[in-house]
Structures are given as structure tokens and as C-alpha cells.
Design a protein around this motif. Structure first.
Motif, short mmCIF file in Angstrom:
data_model
loop_
_atom_site.label_atom_id
_atom_site.label_comp_id
_atom_site.label_asym_id
_atom_site.label_seq_id
_atom_site.Cartn_x
_atom_site.Cartn_y
_atom_site.Cartn_z
N ASP A 243 0.64 -1.56 -0.33
CA ASP A 243 0.33 -0.17 0.10
C ASP A 243 1.37 1.55 0.08
O ASP A 243 0.42 1.99 0.26
CB ASP A 243 -1.22 -0.20 1.06
N ASN A 244 2.28 1.46 0.06
CA ASN A 244 3.45 1.96 -0.29
C ASN A 244 3.10 3.10 0.85
O ASN A 244 2.58 4.36 1.36
CB ASN A 244 2.86 3.13 -1.66
N ASP A 245 2.70 2.31 1.82
CA ASP A 245 2.12 3.28 3.01
C ASP A 245 4.34 3.41 4.05
O ASP A 245 4.27 4.34 5.26
CB ASP A 245 1.72 3.13 4.32
N GLY A 246 5.12 3.43 3.22
CA GLY A 246 6.37 3.21 3.94
C GLY A 246 6.83 2.20 4.89
O GLY A 246 7.79 2.00 6.22
N VAL A 247 5.79 0.78 5.12
CA VAL A 247 5.70 -0.44 5.62
C VAL A 247 5.33 -1.26 5.38
O VAL A 247 5.05 -1.45 5.07
CB VAL A 247 4.50 0.25 7.54
N VAL A 248 6.96 -2.08 6.09
CA VAL A 248 6.77 -3.14 5.10
C VAL A 248 5.51 -4.16 5.29
O VAL A 248 5.28 -4.44 6.75
CB VAL A 248 8.03 -4.45 4.64
N ASP A 249 4.67 -4.80 4.13
CA ASP A 249 4.11 -6.71 4.81
C ASP A 249 4.08 -6.83 5.46
O ASP A 249 3.28 -6.93 6.51
CB ASP A 249 3.57 -6.90 3.26
N LYS B 30 5.47 -6.40 8.65
CA LYS B 30 5.44 -5.65 9.78
C LYS B 30 3.61 -4.89 9.88
O LYS B 30 3.83 -4.39 10.88
CB LYS B 30 6.28 -4.78 10.70
N ASP B 31 2.97 -4.34 8.75
CA ASP B 31 2.40 -3.52 8.19
C ASP B 31 0.71 -4.52 8.79
O ASP B 31 -0.01 -4.65 8.42
CB ASP B 31 2.17 -3.55 6.29
N MET B 32 0.23 -3.26 10.05
CA MET B 32 -1.82 -4.45 10.58
C MET B 32 -1.94 -3.82 10.10
O MET B 32 -2.81 -4.35 10.12
CB MET B 32 -1.52 -4.11 11.73
N CYS B 33 -2.28 -2.64 8.89
CA CYS B 33 -3.27 -2.16 8.36
C CYS B 33 -2.39 -2.29 7.12
O CYS B 33 -1.82 -1.57 6.55
CB CYS B 33 -3.52 -0.63 8.70
N PRO B 34 -2.66 -3.31 6.03
CA PRO B 34 -2.04 -2.86 4.83
C PRO B 34 -2.60 -2.21 3.61
O PRO B 34 -2.45 -2.82 2.74
CB PRO B 34 -2.33 -4.55 4.83
N ASP B 35 -4.28 -1.75 4.10
CA ASP B 35 -4.70 -1.45 2.47
C ASP B 35 -5.08 -0.08 2.97
O ASP B 35 -6.06 1.05 3.42
CB ASP B 35 -5.75 -1.58 2.72
N GLY C 102 2.18 0.78 10.32
CA GLY C 102 1.47 0.86 8.85
C GLY C 102 -0.08 1.49 9.13
O GLY C 102 -0.55 1.61 8.31
N CYS C 103 0.13 1.81 10.62
CA CYS C 103 -1.50 2.16 10.57
C CYS C 103 -2.13 3.89 10.59
O CYS C 103 -1.22 4.57 11.29
CB CYS C 103 -2.09 1.51 11.64
N THR C 104 -3.43 4.06 10.18
CA THR C 104 -3.09 5.97 10.36
C THR C 104 -3.63 6.57 11.12
O THR C 104 -3.42 5.92 12.37
CB THR C 104 -4.84 5.69 9.39
N VAL C 105 -2.88 7.59 11.03
CA VAL C 105 -2.21 8.44 12.77
C VAL C 105 -3.74 8.96 12.14
O VAL C 105 -3.95 9.73 11.20
CB VAL C 105 -1.33 8.86 12.14
N PHE C 106 -4.81 9.40 13.46
CA PHE C 106 -5.10 10.77 13.27
C PHE C 106 -5.18 11.47 15.00
O PHE C 106 -4.82 11.76 15.61
CB PHE C 106 -6.75 9.71 13.21
N THR D 114 -16.52 16.96 17.97
CA THR D 114 -15.28 16.54 17.61
C THR D 114 -15.46 15.15 16.77
O THR D 114 -15.71 13.83 17.82
CB THR D 114 -14.67 16.49 18.83
N VAL D 115 -14.25 15.53 16.08
CA VAL D 115 -13.85 14.13 15.47
C VAL D 115 -12.71 13.72 14.85
O VAL D 115 -12.15 15.05 14.54
CB VAL D 115 -15.17 13.58 14.10
N LYS D 116 -12.19 12.13 14.50
CA LYS D 116 -10.97 12.00 14.24
C LYS D 116 -10.84 12.16 12.74
O LYS D 116 -12.07 11.88 11.90
CB LYS D 116 -10.71 10.54 14.53
N VAL D 117 -9.48 12.47 12.77
CA VAL D 117 -9.29 12.96 10.97
C VAL D 117 -8.39 12.01 10.58
O VAL D 117 -7.17 13.43 11.49
CB VAL D 117 -9.63 14.78 10.53
N ALA D 118 -8.10 11.25 9.48
CA ALA D 118 -7.44 11.21 8.83
C ALA D 118 -5.76 12.29 9.32
O ALA D 118 -6.11 12.99 8.46
CB ALA D 118 -6.68 10.28 7.70
N GLU D 119 -4.29 11.84 9.55
CA GLU D 119 -3.93 13.62 8.89
C GLU D 119 -2.54 12.90 7.96
O GLU D 119 -2.33 12.01 7.45
CB GLU D 119 -2.29 13.63 10.57
N GLU D 120 -2.47 13.98 7.21
CA GLU D 120 -2.10 14.12 6.13
C GLU D 120 -1.00 14.15 6.38
O GLU D 120 0.32 14.80 6.90
CB GLU D 120 -2.70 15.18 4.77
N LYS D 121 0.51 13.69 4.98
CA LYS D 121 1.39 13.44 4.66
C LYS D 121 1.46 14.58 4.48
O LYS D 121 1.81 15.76 3.87
CB LYS D 121 1.74 12.51 3.70
#
Length: 400
Positions: free
Chosen positions: A248-254, A256-261, A272-276, A393-400
Motif C-alpha cells: 500500500d506504499n505507506d512506508g511499512v513493509v507488509d 509488519k503492516d497491521m493495516c495493509p490497505d 502501518g496504521c493511519t494517524v488521526f 469533535t471527530v477524528k480526521v486522518a492526518e495528511e503527510k
């Protein structure tokens, strides 16, 4: 001419049987059998006898011995004690005993589903005659050492132009069952063909109990093509058996990636999981009303539609719809009017936009919360309103 044609047809059948026998040399299921049967024999009504004319039936008891040359081809000899009914020259019913002997060539279908047969019989009842016969039958399995015989046959006299037929039911006892041959292993991998699910395994390849190449690291790629034979358990691999580095090109090898998508463009943690981030969202709506009216004039106004979409986007939110009036009029009248304005707006949200009513509360303030204290028409216009504010108050994915 007719008799010559019939003899030629019989000769052709015998020649065909001989050719087929030469081509079929497979081992039969059993090599021979003895049988005994009861026979119903029906004679042609036009068949003449020296003492009269044949009637329509006869009965017989048959014994037979058969020998199978191959799985498909066999031959047998038969003897039948036969009793035929006829009408004598005086018009009386009579019967006479005799016999019928002969040989048949038999062809068994695959798996002994049924068989065809044809041969020659010599019948001696009242007078002697030679018959050619063809038929179909089956040996039914009822026990390892017993079979039921069922047959239907047709007979044609070589000297006279008439046809008889018979039905036979009996029992057969098979002998000389074939010895099973050793199981084959065509690809020499140590697994017999009957159990080999990979029958074309290359020479020297290690196989499992099903005859397929072993996959030591259980990555779904057979050892014979696995270029990375020690892949850690659970790792996603490509067609060569090597780990996919970062699907998924998130910088974490598969591996070790707990969130592969993970969606593209968002920050991820070490797993490998999204930071909110937490973010406060808010929307405020104000709707004006005509003088002394509680009707929502433009329920499809873009601002109202935007408010409804916000409520749908954040389904955990609730709202308080506040109704207000201008100063003219009695306090009691204005209080009732403000409550009706709030209630009517809630009805629009529920009926037109599908917002759950449990998420909307209404309250009327009458003339107690004026926006403009002036005594002119403009002040009265802005005071005739409903207002509603939604905040969450909501959780929003932090962009790179």
C-alpha cells in the motif's frame, strides 16, 4: 437373395467382433461364470410345425457357461430345456418338449453396465431348425459372488422367414476374478496415480501425500519455484515466493503492516496504521419566516441542504432547533409561534432529508432573544427566525 443378405450381415458382425477383440486386451473383472435362468419364449404366429401351427408362448430352463477373453469380449454356450405350445391340425391346443443349444459372442460395455450378444442356436421342438439370435442383457451385482441375469433376445430362422423372441431371468456365479495390478506411479514421485493430484511433477521434486511439490514456508508458492524459501509465516509474497515489500506504499513493509490497505497520502504509525487528529466541526443555520407565519418557505434552500448533509456526514451529532419571533404581539402568542416554527423545521429535516427525529430537539423562545431591538420593519424581519448550531469533535486522518 434375402437369405444371402442375412448370412452376409451375420458374417460381418463376426468379423467386426474379431477385429475388436484383437484391439481389446484389458483384464476382465472376472474370467468365467456358470448361470441358470428361467426363460419365456414367444414364437412367431406364422411359424409352421409339421403337426400344426405355433401358439404364442413357451417356457424353458437354461444353463450356461461363459468365458471372458478381455474386459469387453466374451463367449458362452447355452442349453435350454424348452416347452412350446401349438395348435395341432385338428384345432386343439397341444404342447411339446424339446431343447435348444447354441453359442453366443458377447460384448460388455465399460464397467459392465450392460452387454450385447449374438450367436447361433439349434432348436429341436417338434422339428429341428437353426436360428440366428441377437440380444441385450445385464449382469446385476447383488453379492460379491452372485449376479442376477436379465436378457432380451430376438431369433430369426435361417430356413423360414419368421422371428421369435425370449426374455430370461436368472442367477450367475462368477469365477476367476482378476488380480488387481500394482498401482501405477507415472511421474515416479512415490505417490500412485490414483492419489496423485499433481501427476506431472518434475523428476527429483519432493512431494507431499497428494503428489504435489512441498511448500516448506507455507507461503502458497511451491518449493520448485520459490526463490525465497524461508519467508516468515503470514507474509504476503509474489509469484516467486518473495515478500511484497510495501503493497500500500505507506512506508511499512507488509510483514509488519497491521493495516495493509492504508489510503494513499495519509500518515501512518510504525504498524502501518493511519494517524488521526481530533478536529472540531461546526455548522450554524438561520432560517427567516414571514410575519405571523410558521411555514418554512424554501425547504430546499442550499443552506438548508448543506445543513442536512452535515448531519448525515456526522451521524453521532444532535441539534437543538431554537424558534424565535419579533416583538410585536402578545408574549403568549409569540411563544406559541416560536415553538411552531421550530417544530415545522424539524419536520422538514425528518420528512424531506431523512434525518432521524431523535437527533433533533426543539425549543421556543418567543420574543425573549431578539437579535435587533429596533422598532422598524428590518429589525422585525431578522428576529422572525429559527437558529440551530451543531458542533462535534471527530477524528480526521492526518495528511503527510
Amino acid at each position: 437373395m434375402k437369405q444371402h443378405f442375412k448370412m452376409a450381415a451375420l458374417s460381418l458382425a463376426v468379423i467386426s467382433s474379431t477385429n475388436a477383440f484383437a484391439q481389446d486386451s484389458s483384464e476382465p473383472a472376472y474370467k468365467s461364470w456358470f448361470g441358470g435362468s428361467a426363460m419365456y419364449y414367444n414364437t412367431d404366429e406364422s411359424r409352421p410345425f409339421s403337426d400344426g401351427v405355433a401358439d404364442d408362448n413357451g417356457l424353458g430352463l437354461t444353463v450356461e457357461y461363459g468365458f471372458r477373453f478381455t474386459q469387453s469380449w466374451a463367449a458362452r454356450v447355452e442349453f435350454t430345456a424348452l416347452e412350446l405350445e401349438y395348435t395341432d391340425n385338428a384345432g386343439n391346443s397341444a404342447e411339446d418338449d424339446g431343447e435348444m443349444t447354441g453359442v453366443d459372442v458377447m460384448y460388455f460395455m465399460p464397467n459392465d453396465q450392460w452387454f450385447l450378444f449374438g450367436g447361433v442356436k439349434r432348436q429341436a421342438v417338434l422339428e429341428s431348425t437353426t436360428l440366428g439370435n441377437i440380444g441385450i442383457g445385464k449382469h446385476w451385482d447383488v453379492h460379491e459372488n452372485v449376479k442376477i441375469i436379465t436378457e432380451i433376445a430376438a431369433y430369426h430362422d435361417f430356413g423360414e422367414d419368421y422371428n421369435d423372441y425370449s426374455v430370461k431371468l436368472g442367477l450367475a456365479v462368477p469365477f476367476g476374478k482378476a488380480t488387481p495390478s500394482a498401482p501405477k506411479d507415472s511421474d515416479n514421485d512415490g505417490v500412485v496415480d490414483g492419489k496423485d493430484q499433481c501427476p506431472m511433477t518434475p523428476a527429483g521434486v519432493r512431494v507431499d501425500a497428494t503428489g504435489c511439490s512441498v511448500d516448506n514456508d507455507n507461503d502458497g508458492v511451491l518449493n520448485s519455484v520459490d526463490q525465497c524459501p524461508n519467508t516468515p509465516a503470514g507474509t504476503k509474497v509474489d509469484a516467486t515466493g518473495c515478500a511484497l515489500k510495501d503493497a500500500d506504499n505507506d512506508g511499512v513493509v507488509d510483514s509488519k503492516d497491521m493495516c495493509p490497505d492504508t489510503p494513499a497520502g495519509v500518515k501512518v504509525d510504525a504498524k502501518g496504521c493511519t494517524v488521526f487528529d481530533e478536529e472540531t466541526v461546526e455548522i450554524t443555520l438561520r432560517v427567516l419566516f414571514d410575519n405571523e407565519s410558521a411555514v418554512v418557505k424554501m425547504p430546499k434552500d442550499p443552506e438548508i441542504s448543506e445543513f442536512a448533509e452535515f448531519m448525515k456526514q456526522y451521524p453521532s451529532t444532535t441539534a437543538v432547533i431554537e424558534g424565535h419571533t419579533s416583538a410585536p404581539g402578545s408574549e403568549a402568542y409569540n411563544m406559541d409561534l416560536s415553538k411552531r416554527r421550530a417544530a415545522n423545521f424539524k419536520e422538514v429535516m425528518v420528512d424531506m432529508y431523512g434525518i432521524e427525529g431523535s437527533r433533533l430537539e426543539t425549543i421556543g423562545y418567543g420574543e425573549t432573544q431578539l437579535l435587533d431591538n429596533g422598532k422598524n420593519a428590518e429589525a422585525h424581519r431578522v428576529n422572525r427566525r429559527i437558529s440551530v448550531t451543531v458542533k462535534d469533535t471527530v477524528k480526521v486522518a492526518e495528511e503527510k
